[in-house]
Structures are given as C-alpha cells and as structure tokens.
Design a protein around this motif. Structure first.
Motif, PDB file in Angstrom:
ATOM      1  N   ASN A  65       0.961  -1.067  -0.108  1.00  0.00           N
ATOM      2  CA  ASN A  65       0.123  -0.012   0.134  1.00  0.00           C
ATOM      3  C   ASN A  65       0.907   1.057  -0.011  1.00  0.00           C
ATOM      4  O   ASN A  65       0.477   2.232  -0.808  1.00  0.00           O
ATOM      5  CB  ASN A  65      -0.924   0.028   1.232  1.00  0.00           C
ATOM      6  CG  ASN A  65      -1.995  -0.977   1.130  1.00  0.00           C
ATOM      7  OD1 ASN A  65      -2.335  -1.441   0.038  1.00  0.00           O
ATOM      8  ND2 ASN A  65      -2.473  -1.600   2.409  1.00  0.00           N
ATOM      9  N   LEU A  66       2.061   1.181   0.886  1.00  0.00           N
ATOM     10  CA  LEU A  66       2.921   2.484   0.983  1.00  0.00           C
ATOM     11  C   LEU A  66       3.680   2.466  -0.382  1.00  0.00           C
ATOM     12  O   LEU A  66       3.702   3.734  -0.890  1.00  0.00           O
ATOM     13  CB  LEU A  66       3.739   2.260   2.121  1.00  0.00           C
ATOM     14  CG  LEU A  66       3.567   2.719   3.391  1.00  0.00           C
ATOM     15  CD1 LEU A  66       4.468   2.284   4.413  1.00  0.00           C
ATOM     16  CD2 LEU A  66       3.370   4.099   3.230  1.00  0.00           C
ATOM     17  N   ALA A  67       3.907   1.410  -1.019  1.00  0.00           N
ATOM     18  CA  ALA A  67       4.644   1.391  -2.306  1.00  0.00           C
ATOM     19  C   ALA A  67       3.556   2.131  -3.440  1.00  0.00           C
ATOM     20  O   ALA A  67       4.278   2.804  -4.328  1.00  0.00           O
ATOM     21  CB  ALA A  67       5.099   0.104  -2.932  1.00  0.00           C
ATOM     22  N   ILE A  68       2.476   1.665  -3.375  1.00  0.00           N
ATOM     23  CA  ILE A  68       1.622   1.984  -4.482  1.00  0.00           C
ATOM     24  C   ILE A  68       1.398   3.643  -4.443  1.00  0.00           C
ATOM     25  O   ILE A  68       1.263   4.276  -5.342  1.00  0.00           O
ATOM     26  CB  ILE A  68       0.187   1.141  -4.576  1.00  0.00           C
ATOM     27  CG1 ILE A  68       0.367  -0.251  -4.808  1.00  0.00           C
ATOM     28  CG2 ILE A  68      -0.690   1.812  -5.302  1.00  0.00           C
ATOM     29  CD1 ILE A  68      -0.839  -1.237  -4.542  1.00  0.00           C
ATOM     30  N   THR A  69       1.041   4.030  -3.283  1.00  0.00           N
ATOM     31  CA  THR A  69       0.803   5.465  -2.989  1.00  0.00           C
ATOM     32  C   THR A  69       1.992   6.098  -2.706  1.00  0.00           C
ATOM     33  O   THR A  69       1.761   7.390  -2.859  1.00  0.00           O
ATOM     34  CB  THR A  69      -0.306   5.533  -1.845  1.00  0.00           C
ATOM     35  OG1 THR A  69       0.309   5.020  -0.532  1.00  0.00           O
ATOM     36  CG2 THR A  69      -1.450   4.586  -2.072  1.00  0.00           C
TER      37      THR A  69
END
Lengths: 330, 317
Positions: free
Chosen positions: B137-141
């Motif tokens: 989630n952190l990587a995507i956003t």
C-alpha cells in the motif's frame, strides 16, 4: 404531614437554587481539539497552548483533546463526526492528511460549528482558517544560524526526503536564504535519509567522506540531526562540522547540551494551539460587522506561528531546559 | 410482551449480558450528555463502526472455522486505494468494484493455500500477508493520499437510499444475509461442523478444505467491500486507513461470544451485538470527553469479561 411538607419545600428550594445559579453563571462553551497520533509530544504542546488560551478567555471555556492514537485519517474523520454531535462551540483540527477529512470538516461547518485547522491543513475543505508553520521561513531561520556559525563561507549539506512537501519547502528556504545573506556558502549535496536516524548517520558519513569540504549539515526533519551528529562523532570531526537540527525531541536536546548539535530550528506548537483556540473563539462570536464567513465571526484565513533557534547555550538556563525537557502531558 | 420475555429467556446468556450492558451505558450516557440519545448520534455512532461491522461478519466464520484472518487490516486499505486509483483514471465504477473484489478474493485464496500447503497457523500466514499488503500500500501510493476523485463518483457516493448511506445499507443487507445463511445454508453450517471437529467433519464427507477456502475468501472480500465503501465515504484513500482495524474486528467477534481457541463456537447475531457494543463504547468516550487512553483499557476489560462469561460462567456442561 408537617414534616413531609418541609421536606418537599426544602427539595424544591434546592432544585430552584441550582437552576437559579446556573441561570446567573455564564453559559459554558466547549472547544474541541482533534488530532491524529493523540499522545504525541507535539500535539500535547499544541493542546497546552489551547488550554492556556482558554484560561485567558474565561472560566466558562471548556476544552477537550480528542482523536485516534494512530496516524489514521479515516479514524480521525470519524472522530470529527462524533464530536460534532455534541455541537461544540468550535473545533480545531490537525489534519492527518489534506483530503480525507474534507467531508467530515464540511459537515461540521454545515452544522454551524466553526472549524480551524492547525499544523496540517485541509485546504479543500470549508475550514475557516489555518494556523501553521511557514516551512520556507523555517529553512531560512536555519540558514541564518548556519551562516553565522560558519562565518559566511564553506560547503554544506541538507538532509531531507525528496518529495516530502514540508521538507522540500524547508530546504528551498534554507538555500534561498544562504544565497541571499551568505553567498560564500555553497550547498554541496542533498542527503536522502528516508526520514530515519540510522540512515541519516550512514548517509551523512558517506557524504562527509566523499567531500571533506562539507563543514555544515542542516537536517530538515527531527531525526536527521542526531543521525548527522553520530556520523560527525564517528569520523572524529566534532567541532569541525556544524550540525543544525530540526525540532526539539529528546535526543536533539541531549546533543545540544554536549555541543554535538550546534543549534536546532524549532517551530512553535504551543503557539499554534493557542492561536487556533483564539481563532475558534473569534469565529464562534460574530460581531455586528459582517464577516467573510457568515454566520461565523472574523478570522484571518492564514497565520503562521513562526520558527526560532534553540542553542546549547539557551539550555544552560535551567528554567528553559526544564521547559523543553518536560513536555506537557494530557 | 410475553413474546418479548420468552425471546429474552431463550437468548444466549452472554448476549443477554451484552444487551444489559448496552442498556446501562445508554442510560448513563443519556444522563451525562443530552446529545447522546439522539437519532443523529446513533447514526454517527453506527457509521463509525460499519467498516469493522462488515468485516466482523466474515471474520466470525473464519474464527468459527477455528482460524483467524489478520490480513484484513491490509486488504481494507488496499481495496480503498485500488478503488480510488481506478476511479480516478476513469474506470467504470462498478467494473472497478468488481476488480477490487476479485483481487481480494485472490488474496483470501492465497492466504488459504499458504495455510494448507505450508501447514502453518493462519495467524502467521495472515500476519505475513498483512505486512506484505501494508508495504505494498505504501509502495503504490508513495505514502500520499489519493484524492480529487471525479465529481460523478463523489455524487454517486453521497447518494442516500431511504435516508441511509451506502455503508449503512450495505451493512444491513450483509448482516441479514449472513444471519440467514448462518442458520440455513449448508456450507455455512459446515463451517461450524468443521470448526468444532475437523476430523469427524471430514469423516462425514464434508470437504473441509472447501470450507476453509470459502471462509478466507469471504473474509478478504468483505474487507474489500469495507475498503470500497471507505473510498466512497472519505472521497479519498490512503495507506494509513484502517490502522489496527483487524484487532477491532476480532474484538467485536470475541465480545460477541465466538471462541478464539476452540472452533465451532460463535454466532452472527452475537457478532452484530459485539459490533454494536464496541461502536457504543467508542462513541461514549468521545461524548463524555473521558480521555480515549482509557478506551482500550475498557475494551480490553470487556473482552476479558466476555471470555470469562463464556468459558467459566455460562459454560455448557
């Protein structure tokens, strides 16, 4: 019979006096501060400011501190909705992010509750005002201290996480102020430490080894300073390389005392909370003169709390040291 | 009136205790704060716990089957993020929802396969999945909030049907469906059988692996439903959504009477009551202005009481 009558009369008298007294008392007003990561030292400082501002305004002002212990904007939005049910006279909100709270803030405004944001803004919402820190100025304050400590010449490095808005602004303000007031100082490199103290140490070590001309390091966030100080110590260059940190977390204060951090740039959370409370009060008390935000009272849309320098010398004063070392708790 | 008394008598004792506590809290809070006993507050109170409530329905099945699913705390924000990203890049809203549900089903499927193949406790498998998804989630956003969704989507999201918001509607429908299925539908009944005694369930011809697969996939998918609804409610999505939500979900299920140590015990109606109870506690703390630090202390105590009631006081001989 007689006795019963007396009891009834007495009971009535007590009830009447309670109602009577409350009629004379000034009507209570409730102001809610809503934060994320509730319990964090930073927000305790802001709440301390709010409490003191409420004291100035009078005994009838009540305050409360609400919000999730987690950094979770969705939880904070729920808290705003639930607090709004109580119809407080005003709300001051530090937004966990700028978008998620928009619907909740707008609902509160629509219910006639003035909302002031502080520390972190929610600019797309209908909030009446924002009380914040000018990060560009924050960086400039750091640059002035750096320029004086280096005597106006040499090379420096900036610790930051590229892309992080507030750090970018601090770095930009730092560079611009150096260029304006201390053209003899050159920014040699940007150190990306990903906001982590251990990374700050290793990355600063590498940067200092690669370029021995770097005589100063400015960290745009709270963890970079202690990391850079550790790097300088490891390389045996304490006193030769000036470290300027940000904020006044525990490790920064310790290193200020030992002199391994020369100075730290601080924003003013106490003042942010204080001012946000004042604004909420102003907004809840409209005057006869029409305001920009009817039905609310007069508030400027934006105000900055300002930034200042703390040095090890300042902490020699036990009163000042005590203030920073014992942050308020709620 | 007689019917009511009969219904109360026939009710599970633990649920009776929770119901009693709900009434007590309502009375105390109503006396303390004039705004407590209002339609507006009860709406806000319920809406403050709907995501957990929806996820708790499916979590009940997982726990009854003898397992646990921590990964919902990662599926929830992931679903919100995927939904927001797709909507922002112009996908049809309903297609986007379908894709999110399929992704979630896949995650549930993987959870179960890892559990089956590696033969490790579902707690470990789903915890690994939770960490993976939180990182993803952190990587995507890139740690940023996804906002500025199309106005059409926001309009759709703000629509109300019979005065009810989408999350409220979704919860009511899902809770009813889950309740009825848990009493009547065969594969839901099998969950109890498998959870209570996997060996004899297998002997009696139940395909236990099918049951496990179903509960993990449903758990992920309801977490995705909650995530989609979160995007609609907040008009945005962020990797920081749903911090600790898995614990709140499991707490609601446990307070509702499901056993975390022995499969086969738990009910949908208990979970619904447990969710309502937690919703009220969170609301009561905010309404009363008592420091929220005590909220977790109180919730923890309630959980202990619920467990003691189930295992010690109302134990069936």
């Amino acid at each position: 019979m007689h006795r019963k009558f007396i009891v009834v009369v007495l009971a009535l008298a007590i009830v009447m006096s309670v109602f009577g007294l409350s009629a004379f008392a000034q009507e209570k007003e409730l102001y809610s501060m809503i934060v994320f990561t509730k319990g964090a030292e930073y927000f305790n400082w802001t709440y301390a400011g709010m409490v003191d501002a409420a004291k100035i305004l009078g005994d009838h002002i009540e305050t409360e501190l609400q919000g999730p212990a987690e950094w979770d904007a969705s939880l904070e939005a729920r808290t705003i909705d639930q607090v709004a049910v109580k119809q407080p006279n005003g709300m001051v909100v530090a937004s966990a992010d700028e978008a998620t709270l928009v619907p909740a803030i707008n609902r509160a405004i629509d219910r006639g509750i003035p909302v002031i944001t502080f520390d972190n803004d929610s600019p797309d919402s209908k909030r009446l005002a924002y009380v914040g820190t000018d990060n560009y100025d924050f960086g400039a304050v750091g640059a002035k201290a750096m320029g004086e400590l280096l005597g106006g010449k040499g090379e420096v490095a900036i610790i930051m996480v590229p892309g992080a808005g507030s750090m970018e602004e601090r770095a930009a303000g730092f560079e611009a102020e150096l260029a304006r007031s201390f053209p003899g100082i050159k920014v040699a490199t940007i150190i990306n430490d990903e906001g982590d103290v251990a990374r700050a140490e290793s990355a600063t070590t590498a940067a200092l080894l690669a370029n021995p001309n770097i005589k100063g390091v400015f960290s745009t966030h709270g963890y970079g300073g202690p990391g850079a100080a550790a790097a300088v110590r490891t390389l045996g260059r304490v006193g030769d390389v000036v470290v300027i940190a940000s904020d006044y977390g525990g490790p920064v204060l310790e290193l200020l005392k030992t002199g391994e951090i020369a100075a730290t740039v601080a924003d003013n959370p106490y003042l942010l909370g204080f001012q946000a409370m004042m604004f909420a009060y102003q907004a809840a008390h409209p005057t006869d003169h029409p305001s920009q935000n009817p039905p609310f009272g007069h508030v400027p849309a934006l105000i900055y709390g300002g930034s200042y320098i703390i040095t090890g010398e300042d902490l020699q004063d036990p009163e000042i040291a005590n203030l920073y070392e014992n942050p308020p708790q709620f | 009136m007689n019917k009511v008394i009969k219904a109360v008598r026939g009710m599970d004792k633990q649920m009776g205790v929770i119901l009693f506590l709900l009434v007590v809290i309502t009375i105390v809070m109503a006396l303390d704060n004039p705004y407590f006993l209002t339609v507006h507050n009860f709406t806000v109170m319920a809406e403050g716990f709907l995501f957990e409530g929806i996820m708790a329905l499916a979590m009940t099945l997982v726990i009854v089957s003898g397992g646990i699913d921590i990964s919902v705390g990662g599926v929830f924000p992931l679903s919100a993020i995927l939904m927001a990203l797709m909507v922002r890049s112009g996908y049809n809203y309903y297609l986007a929802m379908l894709i999110v549900l399929l992704v979630a089903a896949m995650i549930g499927f993987i959870n179960n396969e890892l559990r089956r193949i590696l033969k490790i406790h579902p707690m470990i498998v789903t915890m690994a999945m939770l960490l993976t998804l939180r990182g993803l989630n952190l990587a995507i956003t890139d740690g940023r909030v996804i906002s500025r969704l199309p106005l059409g989507f926001i309009e759709m999201a703000n629509k109300r049907l019979m005065g009810l918001s989408w999350p409220m509607l979704a919860y009511i429908v899902l809770a009813m469906v889950w309740f009825v299925l848990s009493k009547k539908q065969r594969s839901f009944l099998h969950v109890y059988f498998v959870g209570g005694n996997p060996a004899s369930a297998a002997l009696s011809g139940i395909r236990t692996e099918n049951v496990y697969r179903m509960v993990y996939m449903l758990s992920s998918m309801l977490a995705a439903v909650a995530g989609i609804l979160a995007t609609m409610v907040y008009n945005s999505a962020s990797s920081n959504f749903g911090q600790g939500i898995e614990m709140r979900v499991i707490t609601a299920v446990a307070i509702g009477g499901a056993s975390l140590t022995r499969g086969g015990i738990g009910s949908i109606e208990g979970t619904i009551l447990g969710s309502l109870f937690l919703a009220m506690i969170y609301n009561a703390f905010i309404m009363s202005g008592v420091s929220a630090y005590y909220q977790d202390v109180f919730t923890g105590l309630m959980l202990v009481i619920a467990v003691v009631l189930r295992t010690q006081v109302f134990r069936k001989e």
